[in-house]
Design a protein around this motif. Structure first.
Motif, mmCIF file in Angstrom:
data_model
loop_
_atom_site.group_PDB
_atom_site.id
_atom_site.type_symbol
_atom_site.label_atom_id
_atom_site.label_comp_id
_atom_site.label_asym_id
_atom_site.label_seq_id
_atom_site.Cartn_x
_atom_site.Cartn_y
_atom_site.Cartn_z
ATOM 1 N N VAL A 3 85.475 -9.287 -28.651
ATOM 2 C CA VAL A 3 86.729 -9.308 -27.888
ATOM 3 C C VAL A 3 87.948 -9.364 -28.798
ATOM 4 O O VAL A 3 89.065 -9.546 -28.320
ATOM 5 N N ALA A 4 87.749 -9.210 -30.105
ATOM 6 C CA ALA A 4 88.875 -9.309 -31.036
ATOM 7 C C ALA A 4 89.937 -8.261 -30.738
ATOM 8 O O ALA A 4 91.140 -8.556 -30.752
ATOM 9 N N GLU A 5 89.513 -7.020 -30.449
ATOM 10 C CA GLU A 5 90.481 -5.969 -30.119
ATOM 11 C C GLU A 5 91.257 -6.333 -28.864
ATOM 12 O O GLU A 5 92.473 -6.131 -28.778
ATOM 13 N N TRP A 6 90.553 -6.867 -27.852
ATOM 14 C CA TRP A 6 91.199 -7.245 -26.597
ATOM 15 C C TRP A 6 92.182 -8.388 -26.822
ATOM 16 O O TRP A 6 93.290 -8.394 -26.263
ATOM 17 N N ILE A 7 91.797 -9.379 -27.629
ATOM 18 C CA ILE A 7 92.684 -10.506 -27.914
ATOM 19 C C ILE A 7 93.950 -10.030 -28.612
ATOM 20 O O ILE A 7 95.060 -10.479 -28.298
ATOM 21 N N GLU A 8 93.804 -9.095 -29.543
ATOM 22 C CA GLU A 8 94.980 -8.549 -30.231
ATOM 23 C C GLU A 8 95.904 -7.845 -29.253
ATOM 24 O O GLU A 8 97.132 -7.985 -29.311
ATOM 25 N N ARG A 9 95.323 -7.058 -28.334
ATOM 26 C CA ARG A 9 96.153 -6.365 -27.337
ATOM 27 C C ARG A 9 96.805 -7.349 -26.377
ATOM 28 O O ARG A 9 97.970 -7.180 -25.990
ATOM 29 N N ALA A 10 96.077 -8.394 -25.972
ATOM 30 C CA ALA A 10 96.590 -9.336 -24.980
ATOM 31 C C ALA A 10 97.677 -10.248 -25.536
ATOM 32 O O ALA A 10 98.691 -10.510 -24.874
ATOM 33 N N LEU A 11 97.492 -10.743 -26.753
ATOM 34 C CA LEU A 11 98.424 -11.708 -27.343
ATOM 35 C C LEU A 11 99.405 -11.076 -28.317
ATOM 36 O O LEU A 11 100.380 -11.719 -28.709
ATOM 37 N N GLY A 12 99.126 -9.824 -28.717
ATOM 38 C CA GLY A 12 99.896 -9.229 -29.797
ATOM 39 C C GLY A 12 99.323 -9.676 -31.127
ATOM 40 O O GLY A 12 98.633 -10.700 -31.209
ATOM 41 N N ARG A 13 99.620 -8.917 -32.173
ATOM 42 C CA ARG A 13 99.046 -9.221 -33.478
ATOM 43 C C ARG A 13 99.443 -10.616 -33.951
ATOM 44 O O ARG A 13 98.599 -11.412 -34.385
ATOM 45 N N THR A 14 100.736 -10.953 -33.847
ATOM 46 C CA THR A 14 101.198 -12.258 -34.326
ATOM 47 C C THR A 14 100.621 -13.382 -33.486
ATOM 48 O O THR A 14 100.193 -14.410 -34.020
ATOM 49 N N GLY A 15 100.592 -13.213 -32.165
ATOM 50 C CA GLY A 15 100.041 -14.244 -31.290
ATOM 51 C C GLY A 15 98.578 -14.515 -31.584
ATOM 52 O O GLY A 15 98.130 -15.674 -31.579
ATOM 53 N N ALA A 16 97.817 -13.459 -31.827
ATOM 54 C CA ALA A 16 96.393 -13.631 -32.142
ATOM 55 C C ALA A 16 96.210 -14.378 -33.453
ATOM 56 O O ALA A 16 95.309 -15.216 -33.586
ATOM 57 N N LEU A 17 97.073 -14.095 -34.425
ATOM 58 C CA LEU A 17 96.958 -14.778 -35.719
ATOM 59 C C LEU A 17 97.409 -16.237 -35.633
ATOM 60 O O LEU A 17 96.849 -17.101 -36.318
ATOM 61 N N VAL A 18 98.405 -16.536 -34.781
ATOM 62 C CA VAL A 18 98.788 -17.935 -34.542
ATOM 63 C C VAL A 18 97.600 -18.706 -33.972
ATOM 64 O O VAL A 18 97.277 -19.824 -34.416
ATOM 65 N N LEU A 19 96.945 -18.115 -32.981
ATOM 66 C CA LEU A 19 95.774 -18.755 -32.379
ATOM 67 C C LEU A 19 94.689 -18.994 -33.422
ATOM 68 O O LEU A 19 94.034 -20.045 -33.426
ATOM 69 N N SER A 20 94.496 -18.041 -34.317
ATOM 70 C CA SER A 20 93.479 -18.190 -35.361
ATOM 71 C C SER A 20 93.765 -19.381 -36.263
ATOM 72 O O SER A 20 92.855 -20.151 -36.607
ATOM 73 N N LEU A 21 95.025 -19.545 -36.653
ATOM 74 C CA LEU A 21 95.370 -20.669 -37.530
ATOM 75 C C LEU A 21 95.232 -22.011 -36.811
ATOM 76 O O LEU A 21 94.757 -22.999 -37.393
ATOM 77 N N LEU A 22 95.630 -22.069 -35.540
ATOM 78 C CA LEU A 22 95.522 -23.321 -34.796
ATOM 79 C C LEU A 22 94.068 -23.743 -34.628
ATOM 80 O O LEU A 22 93.717 -24.915 -34.813
ATOM 81 N N THR A 23 93.209 -22.793 -34.280
ATOM 82 C CA THR A 23 91.790 -23.135 -34.132
ATOM 83 C C THR A 23 91.172 -23.487 -35.485
ATOM 84 O O THR A 23 90.268 -24.313 -35.566
ATOM 85 N N GLY A 24 91.676 -22.875 -36.558
ATOM 86 C CA GLY A 24 91.198 -23.215 -37.894
ATOM 87 C C GLY A 24 91.544 -24.650 -38.270
ATOM 88 O O GLY A 24 90.743 -25.359 -38.893
ATOM 89 N N ALA A 25 92.750 -25.087 -37.913
ATOM 90 C CA ALA A 25 93.154 -26.465 -38.201
ATOM 91 C C ALA A 25 92.268 -27.458 -37.456
ATOM 92 O O ALA A 25 91.881 -28.502 -38.001
ATOM 93 N N VAL A 26 91.935 -27.128 -36.208
ATOM 94 C CA VAL A 26 91.034 -27.992 -35.433
ATOM 95 C C VAL A 26 89.647 -28.000 -36.072
ATOM 96 O O VAL A 26 88.989 -29.048 -36.155
ATOM 97 N N LEU A 27 89.196 -26.847 -36.520
ATOM 98 C CA LEU A 27 87.868 -26.730 -37.138
ATOM 99 C C LEU A 27 87.686 -27.700 -38.294
ATOM 100 O O LEU A 27 86.693 -28.421 -38.373
#
Length: 406
Positions: A272-296
């Protein structure tokens, strides 16, 4: 499957087998090392040895990959890895195992990995073409992460429980099978060189390309910070999780399964990575990635509950693969074919060269302040990367223009 071609799926099969072996080895090394020492610094040193080659030889690996047939470079690297593990398995069976032998093998595996992984990234556009890179990377990451982090860790835990010999003999055999699959990828993957250049000129060419492209510079620095944090955390997590005297008190097998949850999140997100990029935009998807990484990386600082940690691991794994699919596909489009090995290795010198530094820093800090404060610090490091996304957003427009010109 046919849209990506037979050559791609053979490469995909080889990569899956190779990553399964790699996933087993990285867990097995840590679990076997704990049998020799409980020192955080020595355990961290093992991860330091495994990742140090990305700091000292990444550029030379890129030069090599741009000068030789990339498929042959991958084959040679896997032959070396299979051989090293076979020697380690025999040595342990004969009673010659030690933490220092694990260090030596880890260092050799790390050097082979720099060549194999640089060649694997450089060969993909030659196999599928640049217009299908996002789909090809998504499918490839699904296989790699499932094997490396979903199947590999629990299998590594079970194999260590069965005996250290099995834990290293099995991945050695898997790398041999991976060699067989890669051997039947047809074609030549040597890039034509229009002029003769020295090694030094080739080294500087990759660095120069990285320095001139803002998108590549920013992503390299951000990934470097992320890898510094995750390397520090996961280097020490085995001490936090495994054994009756550890805070979590997990068995080897349970530890492997908990690590596999990271891959489960990655596997799910790869579709679903392609879908997430389309839904949130490139920057939004990368923000989500960093936030989940911090939780990890930060969640063990506040709980020992394996189910809560498992949920955080799943989300973090998903975020990692979303980032990788977006950023790696862009990088492969931006860097021209003849420079892809050197450009990739220059990028990874910054992005992955921080791994041994994170391992070393985590081990030293843990000796001084304990494990939980280190986990909290790693989360802070990842959150500190968020402002870099503004620069990344601005630079992506320029990169799209450069991409269209390749």
């Amino acid at each position: 499957m046919t849209s990506l071609g037979t050559a791609y799926w053979r490469l995909w099969s080889s990569s899956g087998l190779s990553n399964l072996a790699d996933g087993i080895v990285k867990v097995a090394l840590s679990l076997v090392a704990v049998q020799f020492t409980r020192s955080p610094a020595l355990i961290a040193g093992l991860a330091f040895a495994l990742s140090l080659p990305w700091l000292v030889s990444a550029l030379h690996a890129g030069v090599l990959v741009d000068r030789v047939d990339r498929r042959r470079a991958m084959l040679t690297a896997n032959v070396l890895r299979a051989g090293l593990l076979a020697v380690l398995a025999v040595a342990i069976a004969l009673g010659f195992g030690s933490i220092w032998l694990l260090y030596a093998v880890a260092l050799g595996l790390g050097f082979a990995e720099t060549v194999h992984d640089t060649a694997a990234q450089a060969i993909l556009p030659q196999v599928v073409g640049r217009d299908r890179l996002t789909r090809a990377n998504s499918r490839l990451y699904a296989a790699e992460l499932t094997a490396n982090e979903f199947a590999g860790p629990p299998l590594g835990g079970f194999l260590v429980a069965a005996g250290a010999f099995a834990a290293f003999a099995v991945p050695s055999a898997l790398w041999l099978v991976a060699i067989g699959a890669l051997f039947f990828v047809p074609g030549s993957f040597r890039v034509e060189r229009t002029q003769k250049t020295s090694v030094r000129e080739d080294l500087t060419a990759g660095l120069r390309f990285l320095a001139k492209n803002r998108f590549l510079r920013v992503t390299a620095i951000m990934i470097g910070g992320f890898n510094f944090a995750t390397s520090a955390m996961f280097t020490l997590f085995v001490l936090y999780a495994v054994g009756p005297s550890s805070p979590m008190g997990l068995t080897d097998q349970a530890y492997g399964f908990l690590l596999a949850v990271v891959a489960a999140g990655s596997f799910a997100a790869s579709f679903v990575a392609e879908w997430i990029e389309r839904a949130l935009g490139r920057t939004g998807a990368l923000v989500l990635s960093l936030l989940t990484g911090a939780v990890l990386v930060g969640i063990p600082a506040v709980t020992t509950n394996p189910y809560v940690i498992g949920v955080a691991f799943f989300a973090g794994g998903a975020g990692v693969v979303v980032w990788n699919v977006i950023v790696v596909s862009l990088r492969q489009r931006i860097i021209p074919d003849h420079l892809l090995g050197r450009g990739t290795s220059a990028h990874r010198l910054v992005a992955w060269g921080t791994k041994p530094l994170g391992s070393a820093a985590g081990g030293l800090l843990a000796e001084a302040v304990g494990l939980r404060p280190v986990f909290a610090m790693t989360a802070a490091v990842i959150l500190a990367l968020l402002p870099g996304l503004r620069a990344l957003h601005d630079s992506s427009r320029t990169s799209r223009v450069s991409e269209d010109r390749q």
